[in-house]
Write an enzyme that holds these catalytic residues in place. Structure first.
Site, PDB file in Angstrom:
ATOM      1  N   THR A 136      32.038  37.855  37.378  1.00 43.05           N
ATOM      2  CA  THR A 136      33.294  37.468  36.563  1.00 43.05           C
ATOM      3  C   THR A 136      31.487  37.772  35.068  1.00 43.05           C
ATOM      4  OG1 THR A 136      34.750  37.285  38.039  1.00 43.05           O
ATOM      5  CG2 THR A 136      34.593  36.777  35.115  1.00 43.05           C
ATOM      6  N   LYS A 144      42.969  25.310  45.726  1.00 45.59           N
ATOM      7  CA  LYS A 144      44.620  25.619  45.604  1.00 45.59           C
ATOM      8  C   LYS A 144      44.424  26.033  47.557  1.00 45.59           C
ATOM      9  CE  LYS A 144      42.674  30.968  46.792  1.00 45.59           C
ATOM     10  NZ  LYS A 144      42.826  32.276  45.952  1.00 45.59           N
ATOM     11  N   LYS A 174      39.077  41.376  33.359  1.00 47.09           N
ATOM     12  CA  LYS A 174      39.112  40.767  34.442  1.00 47.09           C
ATOM     13  C   LYS A 174      38.929  39.524  34.359  1.00 47.09           C
ATOM     14  CE  LYS A 174      38.040  38.581  37.416  1.00 47.09           C
ATOM     15  NZ  LYS A 174      38.405  37.846  38.859  1.00 47.09           N
ATOM     16  N   ARG A 214      63.407  40.412  35.817  1.00 43.93           N
ATOM     17  CA  ARG A 214      62.594  41.299  35.215  1.00 43.93           C
ATOM     18  C   ARG A 214      61.902  40.141  34.973  1.00 43.93           C
ATOM     19  NH1 ARG A 214      66.351  44.713  32.995  1.00 43.93           N
ATOM     20  NH2 ARG A 214      66.893  42.397  31.741  1.00 43.93           N
ATOM     21  N   CYS A 262      37.525  30.300  38.584  1.00 44.32           N
ATOM     22  CA  CYS A 262      37.949  31.672  38.252  1.00 44.32           C
ATOM     23  C   CYS A 262      38.300  31.795  37.068  1.00 44.32           C
ATOM     24  CB  CYS A 262      38.025  33.106  39.373  1.00 44.32           C
ATOM     25  SG  CYS A 262      37.265  33.022  41.021  1.00 44.32           S
TER      26      CYS A 262
END
Ligand SMILES: NC(=O)c1ccc[n+]([C@@H]2O[C@H](COP(=O)([O-])OP(=O)(O)OC[C@H]3O[C@@H](n4cnc5c(N)ncnc54)[C@H](O)[C@@H]3O)[C@@H](O)[C@H]2O)c1
Length: 441
Positions: free
Chosen positions: A130, A331, A216, A256, A270
């Site tokens: 990235t 996480k 990205k 939605r 990230c």
């Protein structure tokens, strides 16, 4: 008879992306040499050892690594020249760390220089890291051209930002569409051909490097902003005596609406970094960002909020208190504790004088207060805070808290909604007479 390989590839960087990517190429019939600057990591990998939590079709990455090493289809080295001597396909997965909010291109630049020193005509360099928008043009290309070779004339240069989620790498290398750009059309096509060895998903061409680089970042920032939304909401639901997890579940029944789950913060390499990569480019272009930094701030404040929840529940002054921090990964179901909000929650508690014992069966020892069993973490503590779900954490039965915590006002702050909200779902999992207060976000 010597094994015949489809292609020979050098993968630079053998971390969370590079090692499973290397093995994915070997499973696709290629021979891979992995290059990493970390000699201890290289030595460990060559012994068949990795702490990554990946698996492919039920086989753990450790087993795949050991098999590929034994077959001779994969090996790791610290020596880029040796790796590049005969190999033409070069994949780069070395990232851009952020220090004090500023992206540091140092490790990537060093990696590219080591590639430039061995670059040959007709080689393909495919970058998967990235990047800060503009880096392919202003950093990657000029460094590689220090070789004396010209991108697009003498060697192919492509960019295809990696999109996998840790824990699902092998599956997502195959099924996740890939965005690809090239310094010219031939580079784009060569890059796509290499990616097709492993992916069955769509390969989506981008018009230029900058479009792929920025897309990205947008992918990561959109998750960060969506998580900030529910994290901010959790302060409101908490004040109203509602469960944020229930409110999100109810709202998500709208066709939605796709809200994400709240948690103790956003960590890892990230999501938080994406904002720090985009911010300097926006600043340089004279654009003031307001939503994105606000989302970063909301998520950045979550560990403090969770620590304050714990401090308010202590039955004794912080300096006399003991708390178990359960799950240290950035996480759920990850072994990655880089920039983990869990470590920050533990840090704030320790700053307040609380004695913290942390347990996570998947995270290699990353702090002095990490212990090696749930019992050790809980034994005699005044309360516990659950910060990441983890296989082997063994807290499915909340009775373990009643058995092991100090009986004077024991509590559990459950940031991962393991037990639901007892107030909203009285029949779910947590017996009314447990004798432990369970508080959700
Ligand atoms: N971790 C993820 O889930 C994920 C997902 C998508 C994209 N990415 C991106 O992929 C890139 C790699 O991420 P990661 O999580 O694998 O990082 P990582 O830190 O786990 O791995 C990078 C590796 O590069 C090595 N390295 C550093 N300098 C080097 C050099 N000069 N030569 C060779 N190796 C060198 C490091 O020792 C390290 O092992 C980053 O740009 C990241 O943003 C990561």
């Amino acid at each position: 008879m010597a094994e015949r390989y489809f292609r020979e590839i050098a993968v630079f960087g053998l971390g969370f992306v590079g090692l499973p990517l290397s093995l994915c190429f070997t499973l696709g019939g290629c021979k891979v040499v992995g290059v990493d600057a970390n000699a201890d990591l290289v030595e460990e990998i060559n012994r068949g050892v990795t702490h990554l939590q990946e698996q492919y079709r039920g086989f753990p990455i450790q087993q795949i690594l050991q098999r590929e090493l034994a077959r001779g289809s994969f090996r790791a080295t610290t020596d880029p020249r040796e790796a590049l001597a005969s190999i033409q396909d070069i994949v780069v997965t070395v990232g851009i760390p952020v220090a004090g909010g500023e992206p540091d291109p140092g490790p990537l630049a060093q990696c590219l220089r080591s590639i430039a020193a061995g670059l040959k005509r007709e080689d393909l360099v495919l970058v998967r890291s990235t990047l800060v928008p503009g880096m392919m043009r202003n950093l990657v290309r000029p460094i590689l051209e220090e070789s004396g070779l010209r991108a697009g004339e003498d060697f192919y240069l492509g960019y295809a930002p990696e999109r996998i989620a840790e824990g699902r790498a092998f599956e997502e290398f195959v099924i996740m569409p890939v965005v690809v750009s090239g310094v010219d059309m031939d580079s784009l096509e060569e890059s796509a051909a290499l990616l097709r060895v492993i992916t069955r998903a769509e390969i989506v061409p981008a018009s230029c490097f900058e479009a792929a680089e920025t897309a990205k970042l947008l992918e990561n920032i959109s998750r960060e902003v969506n998580i900030a939304l529910v994290n901010e909401l959790s302060a409101v639901t908490q004040a109203l005596g509602l469960s944020v997890f229930e409110v999100v579940r109810l709202a998500n029944t709208h066709r939605r609406v796709r809200l994400l789950q709240p948690g103790p913060g956003v960590g890892g390499y990230c999501l938080p970094n994406a904002y720090h990569y985009l911010a300097p480019v926006a600043r340089g272009a004279g654009v003031d960002l307001s939503l994105m930094p606000a989302a970063r701030r909301v998520n950045d404040l979550m560990p403090r909020r969770v620590a304050d929840m714990v401090l308010r529940l202590l039955p004794v002054p912080p300096v006399q208190a003991r708390v178990a921090a359960l799950g240290l990964a950035m996480k759920d179901f990850s072994s990655d504790s880089r920039s983990s909000p869990a470590l920050r929650v533990a840090g704030y508690l320790r700053e307040a004088g609380v004695s913290v014992r942390a347990f996570d069966p998947a995270v290699p020892r990353s702090c002095s207060f990490q212990v090696s069993s749930l019992e050790e973490a809980l034994d005699g503590a005044h309360g516990a805070v659950i910060l990441a779900k983890q296989k082997g954490l063994a807290i499915e039965d909340p009775g373990v808290f009643a058995r092991l915590l100090d009986p004077a006002g024991p509590f559990v702050v459950d940031t991962r909604n393991i037990y639901g909200n007892p107030a909203c779902l009285p029949d779910r999992q947590v017996p009314k007479d447990l004798g432990v207060r369970i508080i959700s976000l």
